[in-house]
Design a protein around this motif. Sequence first.
Motif, PDB file in Angstrom:
ATOM      1  N   ALA A 137      17.751   3.838   2.682  1.00 25.03           N
ATOM      2  CA  ALA A 137      16.971   4.935   3.239  1.00 25.03           C
ATOM      3  C   ALA A 137      17.175   6.223   2.463  1.00 25.03           C
ATOM      4  N   ASN A 138      18.377   6.445   1.944  1.00 29.98           N
ATOM      5  CA  ASN A 138      18.652   7.677   1.207  1.00 29.98           C
ATOM      6  C   ASN A 138      17.883   7.750  -0.105  1.00 29.98           C
ATOM      7  N   LEU A 139      17.527   6.575  -0.652  1.00 33.27           N
ATOM      8  CA  LEU A 139      16.769   6.519  -1.903  1.00 33.27           C
ATOM      9  C   LEU A 139      15.290   6.218  -1.653  1.00 33.27           C
ATOM     10  N   TYR A 140      14.908   6.147  -0.378  1.00 33.96           N
ATOM     11  CA  TYR A 140      13.519   5.865   0.032  1.00 33.96           C
ATOM     12  C   TYR A 140      13.065   4.495  -0.455  1.00 33.96           C
ATOM     13  N   ARG A 141      14.012   3.570  -0.511  1.00 33.32           N
ATOM     14  CA  ARG A 141      13.710   2.195  -0.915  1.00 33.32           C
ATOM     15  C   ARG A 141      13.672   1.306   0.318  1.00 33.32           C
ATOM     16  N   PHE A 142      12.535   0.639   0.512  1.00 34.19           N
ATOM     17  CA  PHE A 142      12.363  -0.230   1.671  1.00 34.19           C
ATOM     18  C   PHE A 142      12.267  -1.664   1.177  1.00 34.19           C
ATOM     19  N   GLY A 143      12.220  -2.619   2.087  1.00 31.07           N
ATOM     20  CA  GLY A 143      12.188  -4.007   1.643  1.00 31.07           C
ATOM     21  C   GLY A 143      11.845  -4.955   2.790  1.00 31.07           C
ATOM     22  N   LYS A 144      12.116  -6.178   2.478  1.00 28.64           N
ATOM     23  CA  LYS A 144      12.728  -6.757   1.288  1.00 28.64           C
ATOM     24  C   LYS A 144      11.618  -7.310   0.412  1.00 28.64           C
ATOM     25  N   LEU A 145      11.575  -6.855  -0.826  1.00 25.94           N
ATOM     26  CA  LEU A 145      10.421  -7.104  -1.687  1.00 25.94           C
ATOM     27  C   LEU A 145      10.131  -8.587  -1.872  1.00 25.94           C
ATOM     28  N   THR A 146      11.155  -9.404  -2.148  1.00 30.72           N
ATOM     29  CA  THR A 146      10.882 -10.825  -2.397  1.00 30.72           C
ATOM     30  C   THR A 146      10.307 -11.509  -1.160  1.00 30.72           C
ATOM     31  N   SER A 147      10.770 -11.133   0.006  1.00 32.64           N
ATOM     32  CA  SER A 147      10.222 -11.721   1.235  1.00 32.64           C
ATOM     33  C   SER A 147       8.787 -11.276   1.454  1.00 32.64           C
ATOM     34  N   LEU A 148       8.508 -10.004   1.203  1.00 33.01           N
ATOM     35  CA  LEU A 148       7.147  -9.498   1.367  1.00 33.01           C
ATOM     36  C   LEU A 148       6.185 -10.187   0.408  1.00 33.01           C
ATOM     37  N   TYR A 162       0.834  -1.206   0.000  1.00 39.71           N
ATOM     38  CA  TYR A 162       0.000   0.000   0.000  1.00 39.71           C
ATOM     39  C   TYR A 162       0.865   1.250   0.000  1.00 39.71           C
ATOM     40  N   MET A 163       1.849   1.313   0.880  1.00 39.73           N
ATOM     41  CA  MET A 163       2.679   2.516   0.993  1.00 39.73           C
ATOM     42  C   MET A 163       3.425   2.799  -0.309  1.00 39.73           C
ATOM     43  N   ALA A 164       3.939   1.759  -0.944  1.00 37.21           N
ATOM     44  CA  ALA A 164       4.698   1.936  -2.183  1.00 37.21           C
ATOM     45  C   ALA A 164       3.821   2.376  -3.341  1.00 37.21           C
ATOM     46  N   VAL A 165       2.521   2.049  -3.294  1.00 40.88           N
ATOM     47  CA  VAL A 165       1.596   2.472  -4.347  1.00 40.88           C
ATOM     48  C   VAL A 165       1.005   3.841  -4.031  1.00 40.88           C
ATOM     49  N   ARG A 166       0.581   4.032  -2.796  1.00 39.51           N
ATOM     50  CA  ARG A 166      -0.061   5.304  -2.429  1.00 39.51           C
ATOM     51  C   ARG A 166       0.898   6.484  -2.580  1.00 39.51           C
ATOM     52  N   TYR A 167       2.154   6.313  -2.180  1.00 38.31           N
ATOM     53  CA  TYR A 167       3.101   7.433  -2.176  1.00 38.31           C
ATOM     54  C   TYR A 167       4.113   7.244  -3.301  1.00 38.31           C
ATOM     55  N   ASP A 168       3.756   7.776  -4.459  1.00 39.47           N
ATOM     56  CA  ASP A 168       4.553   7.596  -5.673  1.00 39.47           C
ATOM     57  C   ASP A 168       5.288   8.865  -6.084  1.00 39.47           C
ATOM     58  N   GLY A 169       5.373   9.840  -5.178  1.00 32.88           N
ATOM     59  CA  GLY A 169       6.045  11.094  -5.490  1.00 32.88           C
ATOM     60  C   GLY A 169       5.127  12.185  -6.001  1.00 32.88           C
ATOM     61  N   SER A 170       3.841  11.886  -6.127  1.00 30.99           N
ATOM     62  CA  SER A 170       2.900  12.885  -6.650  1.00 30.99           C
ATOM     63  C   SER A 170       2.390  13.834  -5.575  1.00 30.99           C
ATOM     64  N   ASP A 171       2.695  13.555  -4.306  1.00 30.95           N
ATOM     65  CA  ASP A 171       2.343  14.462  -3.211  1.00 30.95           C
ATOM     66  C   ASP A 171       3.549  15.345  -2.890  1.00 30.95           C
ATOM     67  N   ALA A 172       3.290  16.623  -2.652  1.00 30.18           N
ATOM     68  CA  ALA A 172       4.388  17.564  -2.417  1.00 30.18           C
ATOM     69  C   ALA A 172       5.144  17.279  -1.124  1.00 30.18           C
ATOM     70  N   ASP A 173       4.501  16.599  -0.187  1.00 27.13           N
ATOM     71  CA  ASP A 173       5.131  16.398   1.116  1.00 27.13           C
ATOM     72  C   ASP A 173       5.713  15.001   1.329  1.00 27.13           C
ATOM     73  N   VAL A 174       5.621  14.114   0.304  1.00 31.25           N
ATOM     74  CA  VAL A 174       6.147  12.749   0.437  1.00 31.25           C
ATOM     75  C   VAL A 174       6.865  12.366  -0.853  1.00 31.25           C
ATOM     76  N   PRO A 175       8.100  11.858  -0.770  1.00 32.27           N
ATOM     77  CA  PRO A 175       8.797  11.435  -1.981  1.00 32.27           C
ATOM     78  C   PRO A 175       8.244  10.114  -2.503  1.00 32.27           C
ATOM     79  N   ASP A 176       8.811   9.634  -3.575  1.00 30.69           N
ATOM     80  CA  ASP A 176       8.418   8.363  -4.174  1.00 30.69           C
ATOM     81  C   ASP A 176       8.977   7.227  -3.324  1.00 30.69           C
ATOM     82  N   LEU A 177       8.089   6.507  -2.648  1.00 31.04           N
ATOM     83  CA  LEU A 177       8.498   5.370  -1.835  1.00 31.04           C
ATOM     84  C   LEU A 177       8.502   4.111  -2.691  1.00 31.04           C
TER      85      LEU A 177
END
Length: 397
Positions: free
Chosen positions: A209-220, A186-201
Amino acid sequence: MLYRCGVTALFGAVALVRSAVAQSDPPLHYYDTAIGKTGTMLKSALQSIIRNHTVLPYTGGTDTWTALKVLDQDPVNSNNVLLIYSGFTVPKSEQFNGSTGTWDREHLWPQSFGIIALNSNSRAKSDLFNIRPINVSVNSSRGNKYYDISTPPFSTRADAPGSSYDNDSWEPRDDEKGTISRSMFYMAVRYDGSDADVPDLELSDTPNANLYRFGKLTSLLAWNREFFPTASERDRNQHIYSDYQHNRNPFVDHPDYAEMVFNGVSPGLAWQHTQFTDAELANPLIGGDSGDPDRDDLKNLIEYTINGDPWKPDNDSIVTATVTSVGSTNNLYITYPHNRNATDLTLSYEVSSNLVTWTAAAATLISATVITSETEEVTVRISSTVSVLFARLRANR
């Protein structure tokens, strides 16, 4: 005139079993604009559906504290809340005030991974799909670790039984792996950088963390497949929608969307991946299109077509068939449930007078009535001058 109707594996022709609309189901047309899409197009469609949500204050008034005391209330003790990573129950009155209290607010997607990068009080910070009650000490241990299988040597805590952690990742207990995965999607879809107060997650197998990349995708993704949404998870989703934010988590309503968004697979393959393990998929008698693990004579491809459950036998007939005659023409009306998301299938009809020789038949669509967000009730008419008529529906990828 005799009539039968079938689908590769034969449908019965007695009474249609309608899908019941559960209280936690989405509105009938909530996901209409997502139907037929996959990959980045599906991600964009879902983001448009859920983006304009009501933002609660993080603190003050009817805020996230208020909501958590309702959303995560202990079902057997209304004075308590249930804590993430342990399932322990504690009094609502013991919320952390900065110096005392036993429970605080946990951000599943850590704030340091982009939530407050552009604004210390961004809309993502108070998003209820990402916040859970947590023991204050456990909150410190989890920190900003991403989610993954713990690698030895790992640590555990008595106040978070079933959870573990290593140097950089946190493994939640099994009861929470599925719901946490769907919260991250949900977080990765909802916050795609189109909001002025949240970067693209973004979700990745290389969290940063510096690139706003969280994980681990394959485990999730694996946890999403292994642990289906529970009734309590669906209820929480519904309450956030109806009482607070007025948007939904698409991955609770449609767990198969995860494979479609993050792996770009077709709806049919995503359906298979959410219904069967890798070992079951490797066995065509179980996970293949012609498999029938529940032995109800409906092959998996047909279960997908009608939005059925391949593990629960359909003991009642799922099709109605009626006949009318106009002069020498006999009209067979067939009504059956159809998976609205099965856009990667083609359906065709065949008729026979002897169940041996089959010929293609034209079917006129009479109606397609949406009965749940996922299912529609389809009625078609097949006309013939044959006095003894059998008809069947074929589904093909």
